[in-house]
Design a protein around this motif. Structure first.
Motif: not given
Length: 767
Positions: A570-582, A623-632
Motif C-alpha cells: 500500500n503506497p499510503h504506508d509511506k505517505m503523510s496523512p495530509n498527502l494521502s488525503t489529497l 492517523k493525523a491526530l495520532k501523529s506528533s503534530k496531532g494538536d495542529l
C-alpha cells in the motif's frame, strides 16, 4: 467658515448620490448578466414568436377582388356574420314600398266647383247680356238689321268674357267662347253645364296630387269625350275646361310618410340576414356583387382592408395567459427546470418548433400537425407532468390556427397526453417506435369517434384516421431523430443516452474494467444498489445506475492508490496523512475532468462531483491526530471539496457507495448485522449534514435501507455447505460463543477495517 462647511456638506451629499447611482447601475449590470435576466429574455422571446406565428396563422386569408370582378376563389364564411348590405337593401325596398300618406287640401274641391260655376255663369250671363242689349235697342228678330246687331252684341260679350277668362287662367280660345255664347243651343249648354258639374263632383271623390294630376286630367277628359249627348265642340271645350281648372285637392304628408318609411326600414333591418359559418360566400366564376363585397370587407377578407387590432389583441392576451399558466405550473411543480437556463432553452425550442411546424403544415391539413412532438420531447428530456401541461396549452393555442378543427383538438388533447406518459417509460428506441404506432392508433380511434358524433361520411372517417396514424408514426420518427441533436446542443440526458453510457464498450467503462478492475466491480455493485433504491423512492433509477458506474472514474488517474485495485504494498504506508488525503480526495476532481473530456452529460458529472459531499476522510484524519503534530490537525483539511448531493439520485449513490464498501469489509455477513450497519451508515450521513441539500425524507431513507437489504440478501444469501465445512463452521461458531465480548470485539475490528478502507478508497467514508 460657514461657507466652507456648507460646501463640504454639498460635496459629501454629491458623493453619496454618486455612490447610490453607481450602486444602482452596478445592480442593473449584474442583473443583465445573471441567469434570471436570460431566463426572462428567453421567455419573452418565446412568447413573442409564438404569438406572431399563432396570429399570422389564425388571421383569415385575404383576397384581391373588387365589385364587378369575376371570382377566382371559393370563399366560405369563417364565422357567422350579418349581411348588412343585404339587410340595408331590404330596408330600402321596404321603405320604398310604403305608400305616401295623403292629406286633403282644405277648400280645394269647393274652389274647383266655384271656378267651374264662374265659367258656366259667365257664359250664361254673356248670353243674357246679348238679349238685353237687343231689347234695349228695340231690335227683334223681325228687324232688318237684327242679325247684324245680334252679331255685334255677341262679339262684344265674347271679347269681354274671353278677357275675363284669360285673367282666370282658362285655357280656352276666343272662338270657343264665341261658340258657347252665339252658337250653342240652350239645351246643349244646360247639358254641358250638367255634365261638367257631374264630372267635377266625381273629382271630389278622388285624391288628386301633383304626382297624379296629369293622369287625372286625362281621366276626366275621357269622361267628357265618352259623353254621347254632347257634340264634338262641347267635348273639346269640356276637355280644355278640365285641364284649366283641375288642381290637386290632396298633398303628400312628408313628415308622416317619412316616419312610416323609417319605421318600415327599421322593421326590415330587425330581420337579420345571417351568413352561417362555413357557408359559401363566393364560388369560382361568381360575379362579386356589392353586398358580397361588403360581407368580405366586414370579415376583413379584402387585401386592402384594415388591420384587425381587436383580433390581434385577443390572441395576444390568450397567448400571454397560456404562457403564464406554464410558468406558474413550473414554479410550483418543476422548480429545478425554472432555475435551469439550459432546461428553459430546451423547452422554448420545443414549443417554438412545434408551433412553427403547425403553422406550415396547417396549410395542407390540420390533422397532419405533429402535435405529439412537444409532449414526447418534453417528457423524455424534462418532465412528464410539464409535458402534459404544455400539450394542453399548445392544443388550445393551435386551435386558433386550425380554426377550431374539432377532430384535431380532441386528438391533440387525448393522444398528446397519452404520448407523454407512454414515452416517459420507454428506454429503448424500439419501444419508442412502438409508442409512435400506439399513439397513431389512439389518434385514429379518437378521430373516428369524433367523426361518428359529427355524422361524417365513411370515406372521410377512413381518410382522417389514415392521416393521423401517419402523423403519429412520423412524429415519433422525428422525435427519435432530433433527440441526439437536442442531447448534444443542450447537454441534456435521456434514457436512450443513459443506456448508451451504460454500455460496457463505452471508453471510460472499458478503461475502468482494464485499468482498475476492483473499482469496476465495486461500481457495478453500487449501481445495483442505487438503481433499486432510487426506483423505490420514485427517482430516476437509470440515472442513478449509470451515475454509479461513472462515480469513481477519477481513480483511473492513480488506480494503485486505492485498496480495491492493490495487489501488493500500500503506497499510503509511506505517505503523510495530509498527502494521502489529497490523493484520495483528488479522484473526485479527476473524475469531473475525465467526464468533461469524454463529454459525459452534466447529470452524471454532478453525481461524480457530489457522491462524497464534504465528508471527512476518517482514517487519515485519525492517523493525523495520532501523529506528533496531532494538536495542529484541522478537520477541514481532511474533507472532500463537495458540494453535497443536490438530487435524490446523487444522494442514493453516496449512500450506496459507502454501504457497499462497508458491507464488503465485514467479516461475518448476517442479515441482521448487515442491516444494522446499513442503517448506521445512513444515520451517520444524515447527522453529518450530507443529505441537507437533497429532497430526501426520513421515509425515503427507510425505504432506501430496505432496498439495500433486498439487494444484499440476494448477494449474501445462505448456501448449502459440504459436511466437513459445516463441521468446521460449527466449531468456529462455538468458539465465538465462548467469548462474552464477541459482539463488541467484532464491531471494533470492523470499524478499524472500514476506516482503513475509507482512507485508501474514495468511496468508503461512513462517518
Amino acid at each position: 467658515m460657514g461657507k466652507k462647511r456648507l460646501r463640504k456638506t454639498r460635496e459629501s451629499h454629491n458623493k453619496i448620490n454618486q455612490n447610490h447611482a453607481g450602486n444602482k447601475f452596478k445592480t442593473i449590470r449584474q442583473y443583465l448578466k445573471s441567469n434570471n435576466f436570460y431566463r426572462l429574455l428567453i421567455g419573452l422571446l418565446t412568447t413573442l414568436i409564438v404569438y406572431v406565428l399563432i396570429q399570422s396563422g389564425a388571421a383569415p386569408v385575404k383576397y384581391d377582388i373588387k365589385p364587378g370582378d369575376i371570382s377566382n376563389y371559393d370563399i366560405t364564411a369563417p364565422r357567422d356574420i350579418e349581411n348588412y348590405a343585404k339587410m340595408e337593401e331590404n330596408a330600402r325596398k321596404a321603405a320604398e314600398s310604403v305608400q305616401p300618406v295623403i292629406k286633403r287640401i282644405e277648400n280645394a274641391d269647393y274652389e274647383l266647383l266655384n271656378k267651374a260655376d264662374e265659367f258656366i255663369s259667365g257664359i250664361e250671363g254673356a248670353r243674357l247680356n246679348v238679349e238685353k242689349v237687343l231689347q234695349e235697342q228695340g231690335i227683334g228678330p223681325g228687324n232688318r238689321n237684327y242679325r247684324e246687331k245680334l252679331q255685334e252684341a255677341q262679339t262684344l260679350e265674347t271679347e269681354k268674357l274671353w278677357e275675363k277668362l284669360q285673367r282666370m287662367d282658362f285655357a280656352i280660345s276666343q272662338e270657343q267662347v264665341f261658340y258657347l255664347i252665339a252658337k250653342v243651343e240652350k239645351e246643349q249648354l244646360e247639358l254641358f253645364s250638367k255634365t261638367t258639374r257631374n264630372i267635377l263632383y266625381n273629382t271630389m271623390k278622388e285624391e288628386i296630387t301633383e304626382d297624379n294630376l296629369e293622369s287625372k286630367i286625362i281621366q276626366f277628359q275621357n269622361q267628357f269625350n265618352n259623353s254621347a249627348d254632347l257634340n264634338l265642340d262641347l267635348k273639346n271645350i269640356g276637355s280644355l275646361l278640365i285641364k284649366s281648372i283641375l288642381k290637386p285637392n290632396s298633398v303628400i304628408d312628408i313628415e308622416l310618410t317619412e316616419a312610416k318609411r323609417e319605421e318600415a326600414a327599421q322593421n326590415a333591418m330587425s330581420v337579420k340576414v345571417i351568413i352561417k359559418k362555413g357557408s359559401r360566400i363566393l364560388s369560382i366564376g361568381d360575379t362579386v356583387t356589392e353586398d358580397k363585397y361588403r360581407v368580405l370587407q366586414d370579415l376583413n377578407l379584402i387585401e386592402t382592408g384594415k388591420f384587425d387590432y381587436s383580433f390581434a389583441f385577443g390572441i395576444f392576451v390568450v397567448v400571454l395567459l397560456a404562457s403564464a399558466l406554464v410558468i406558474v405550473f413550473m414554479n410550483y411543480n418543476c422548480p429545478d427546470i425554472v432555475h435551469s437556463l439550459n432546461d428553459i432553452m430546451v423547452l422554448s425550442v420545443i414549443i417554438v418548433l412545434t408551433v412553427l411546424l403547425a403553422r406550415v403544415i396547417n396549410e395542407f391539413s390540420a390533422l397532419l400537425i405533429p402535435i405529439f412532438i412537444a409532449p414526447m420531447l418534453i417528457s423524455i428530456l424534462l418532465n412528464v407532468e410539464l409535458a402534459i401541461v404544455v400539450n394542453f396549452v399548445l392544443s388550445v393555442l393551435l386551435s386558433f390556427i386550425t380554426k377550431t378543427n374539432t377532430p384535431f383538438l380532441y386528438m391533440s388533447l387525448i393522444s398528446g397526453t397519452l404520448s407523454a406518459f407512454i414515452v416517459s417509460k420507454a428506454n429503448q428506441r424500439s419501444k419508442l417506435s412502438l409508442s409512435g404506432i400506439f399513439v397513431g392508433l389512439i389518434s385514429a380511434l379518437t378521430v373516428i369517434c369524433i367523426g361518428l358524433v359529427e355524422k361524417a361520411e365513411i370515406k372521410t372517417l377512413l381518410y382522417n384516421s389514415l392521416i393521423v396514424l401517419i402523423n403519429g408514426m412520423v412524429s415519433i420518427i422525428f422525435t427519435i431523430g432530433i433527440l441526439p441533436f437536442m442531447e448534444i446542443a443542450f447537454k441534456v440526458i435521456t434514457p436512450l443516452k443513459l443506456l448508451e453510457l451504460a454500455n460496457p464498450n463505452q471508453p471510460l467503462i472499458k478503461r475502468l474494467l482494464i485499468e482498475a478492475p476492483g473499482t469496476y466491480h465495486h461500481s457495478l455493485m453500487v449501481g445495483n444498489l442505487a438503481e433499486v433504491a432510487t426506483e423505490a423512492i420514485g427517482g430516476n433509477a437509470l440515472l442513478a445506475r449509470v451515475g454509479a458506474y461513472y462515480h469513481d472514474i477519477g481513480k483511473l488517474i492513480r488506480p494503485n492508490f486505492f485498496i480495491e485495485n492493490q495487489l501488493s504494498d500500500n503506497p499510503h504506508d509511506k505517505m503523510s496523512p495530509n498527502l494521502s488525503t489529497l490523493v484520495i480526495t483528488s479522484h473526485v476532481s479527476d473524475g469531473v475532468a475525465l467526464a468533461q473530456k469524454y463529454k459525459i452529460p452534466m447529470a452524471i458529472t454532478n453525481i461524480i462531483q457530489q457522491h462524497h459531499g464534504d465528508t471527512i476522510v476518517a482514517y487519515f484524519y485519525h492517523k493525523a491526530l495520532k501523529s506528533s503534530k496531532g494538536d495542529l490537525v484541522k478537520p477541514a483539511d481532511f474533507r472532500y471539496d463537495g458540494p453535497k448531493p443536490g438530487t435524490k439520485e446523487a444522494a442514493v449513490v453516496m449512500l450506496a457507495d459507502s454501504v457497499e464498501a462497508a458491507v464488503r469489509s465485514m467479516t461475518e455477513k448476517t442479515e441482521g448485522k448487515i442491516e444494522g450497519l446499513v442503517r448506521k451508515i445512513i444515520k451517520d450521513k444524515l447527522d453529518d449534514g450530507q443529505l441537507d441539500e437533497c429532497n430526501l425524507t426520513l421515509k425515503d431513507l427507510n425505504i432506501i435501507a430496505k432496498s439495500f437489504m433486498q439487494v444484499f440478501s440476494g448477494y449474501f444469501h445462505g448456501r448449502e455447505e459440504y459436511p466437513e465445512l459445516h463441521e468446521k463452521r460449527r466449531n468456529i461458531i462455538n468458539s465465538y460463543q465462548d467469548d462474552e465480548n464477541k459482539e463488541e470485539n467484532e464491531y471494533n475490528s470492523l470499524t478499524q477495517s472500514r476506516e482503513k478502507e475509507e482512507g485508501c478508497k474514495y468511496n468508503g467514508n461512513i462517518g
